[in-house]
Design a protein around this motif. Structure first.
Motif, short mmCIF file in Angstrom:
data_model
loop_
_atom_site.label_atom_id
_atom_site.label_comp_id
_atom_site.label_asym_id
_atom_site.label_seq_id
_atom_site.Cartn_x
_atom_site.Cartn_y
_atom_site.Cartn_z
N ARG A 201 -17.66 16.12 11.16
CA ARG A 201 -17.76 17.59 10.98
C ARG A 201 -16.46 18.15 10.42
O ARG A 201 -16.46 19.05 9.56
CB ARG A 201 -18.11 18.25 12.31
CG ARG A 201 -19.54 17.99 12.78
CD ARG A 201 -19.89 18.91 13.94
NE ARG A 201 -19.02 18.71 15.09
CZ ARG A 201 -19.27 17.84 16.07
NH1 ARG A 201 -20.35 17.08 16.02
NH2 ARG A 201 -18.45 17.73 17.09
N ALA B 261 -16.17 17.20 6.72
CA ALA B 261 -17.19 17.92 5.94
C ALA B 261 -16.78 19.37 5.72
O ALA B 261 -16.92 19.92 4.61
CB ALA B 261 -18.54 17.85 6.66
N ASP B 262 -16.24 20.00 6.76
CA ASP B 262 -15.76 21.39 6.63
C ASP B 262 -14.59 21.46 5.65
O ASP B 262 -14.48 22.41 4.86
CB ASP B 262 -15.32 21.93 7.99
CG ASP B 262 -16.50 22.19 8.91
OD1 ASP B 262 -17.64 22.27 8.42
OD2 ASP B 262 -16.28 22.29 10.14
N VAL C 198 -18.71 20.44 2.23
CA VAL C 198 -20.05 19.89 2.05
C VAL C 198 -20.73 19.83 3.41
O VAL C 198 -20.09 19.94 4.45
CB VAL C 198 -20.02 18.48 1.41
CG1 VAL C 198 -19.37 18.53 0.05
CG2 VAL C 198 -19.32 17.48 2.32
N ASP C 199 -22.05 19.63 3.39
CA ASP C 199 -22.79 19.45 4.63
C ASP C 199 -22.59 18.02 5.13
O ASP C 199 -22.55 17.07 4.35
CB ASP C 199 -24.28 19.72 4.42
CG ASP C 199 -25.02 19.80 5.73
OD1 ASP C 199 -25.47 18.74 6.21
OD2 ASP C 199 -25.14 20.90 6.29
N VAL C 200 -22.45 17.89 6.43
CA VAL C 200 -22.18 16.58 7.01
C VAL C 200 -23.30 15.58 6.72
O VAL C 200 -23.08 14.36 6.73
CB VAL C 200 -21.94 16.72 8.53
CG1 VAL C 200 -23.23 17.03 9.26
CG2 VAL C 200 -21.29 15.46 9.10
N SER C 201 -24.47 16.08 6.41
CA SER C 201 -25.62 15.20 6.15
C SER C 201 -25.45 14.37 4.87
O SER C 201 -26.12 13.36 4.69
CB SER C 201 -26.91 16.02 6.06
OG SER C 201 -26.86 16.93 4.98
#
Length: 290
Positions: free
Chosen positions: A218, A221-222, A226-229
């Motif tokens: 997380r 990603a932040d 981007v989204d963590v997915s």
């Protein structure tokens, strides 16, 4: 004491009104205007013994210091030690803690150890402040980066930290691994300058198995926006019980791996840029910047 005359003749009645207004939370100015009392001496007598409401009190910058000094005194600290810790005068400390019991006197040997520790802690604090000032001054020397500044910095950064092709292992991949958020930000800014589209970037976390893996994902990603997915499968490093690791705790988030897909041509250009930078050194480096 002589009683007021004239329009303040009913002093007791006026005082009852003033006290009632004070307890209702009114300020001196509001009470003065409400009762039409334009004499400060009379107003002082009307409100004698009545504390000001909390909202009218100005914050005291030393309130926190006073509370901390009392806390340390209750822990048995001496005036000298509190002075070093808080940086305030002994006279202020004495005033703040004079109602508290004095700490028990320690043996001379223990007092000497404490004094030595206090001096060392003070020296460390001075050094930390010197480090901070030096770093801040150096940061101001850089200023905004031009595109060329960023271009050269990024090329050097990649060649120092990125994956490199070897004659015995041909892998012309643009692969970058780092744990420093600032380094990651500069690297991504460099890729953006080069025109690398965001959809060509692949992200993956590399981290020890004992860490907070999901929290690290997380965080990264932040940071990169981007989204963590979209992250690829995490690379987990197995823990060796015989190894004493220092990269532990809440601030440990492993490393972020960034790969540029279809990056063979970009890799060749990076290697060429680096070669050009080395070749561009006209004279041996001097002993200093200026």
């Amino acid at each position: 004491m002589a009683h007021p005359t004239g329009k303040y003749a009913d002093f007791e009645g006026l005082r009852e009104q003033a006290v009632a207004l004070r307890r209702a939370g009114l300020s001196r100015r509001q009470i003065r205007d409400r009762l039409h009392v334009d004499n400060n001496d009379i107003l002082n007598r009307l409100l004698q013994g009545e504390p000001a409401p909390d909202w009218t009190r100005r914050p005291n910058a030393k309130d926190d210091l006073r509370a901390r000094a009392r806390e340390l005194r209750l822990q048995g600290w001496t005036y000298d030690r509190i002075q070093v810790e808080l940086g305030c005068s002994k006279s202020s400390i004495s005033l703040w803690v004079r109602d508290l019991p004095k700490p028990e006197r320690r043996p001379p040997s223990e007092q000497a150890r404490l004094a030595g520790r206090m001096r060392w802690e003070h020296e460390l604090a001075v050094r930390d402040e010197q480090r901070r000032r030096t770093k801040e001054a150096a940061a101001l020397e850089i200023g905004p980066l031009s595109d060329r500044d960023l271009f050269l910095a990024g090329a050097a950064l990649y060649w120092a930290e990125g994956a490199k092709d070897k004659p015995y292992d041909r892998r012309e991949n643009v692969l970058f691994v780092n744990s420093d958020p600032g380094v990651i930000k500069l690297y991504l800014a460099w890729l953006d300058l080069l025109g690398v589209e965001p959809d060509r970037l692949r992200y993956r976390v590399m981290i020890h198995m004992t860490a907070d893996v999901e929290g690290a994902k997380r965080y990264w990603a932040d940071l990169v926006g981007v989204d963590v997915s979209v992250f690829q499968k995490t690379t987990i490093k197995k823990h060796n019980p015989t190894t004493v690791r220092k990269n532990v705790g809440d601030t440990y988030r492993g490393c972020l791996v960034i790969r540029v897909s279809q990056g063979a041509d970009l890799y060749r250009r990076i290697e060429g840029w680096w070669t050009g930078m080395v070749s561009g050194i006209a004279t041996p480096p001097s002993s200093g910047m200026v």
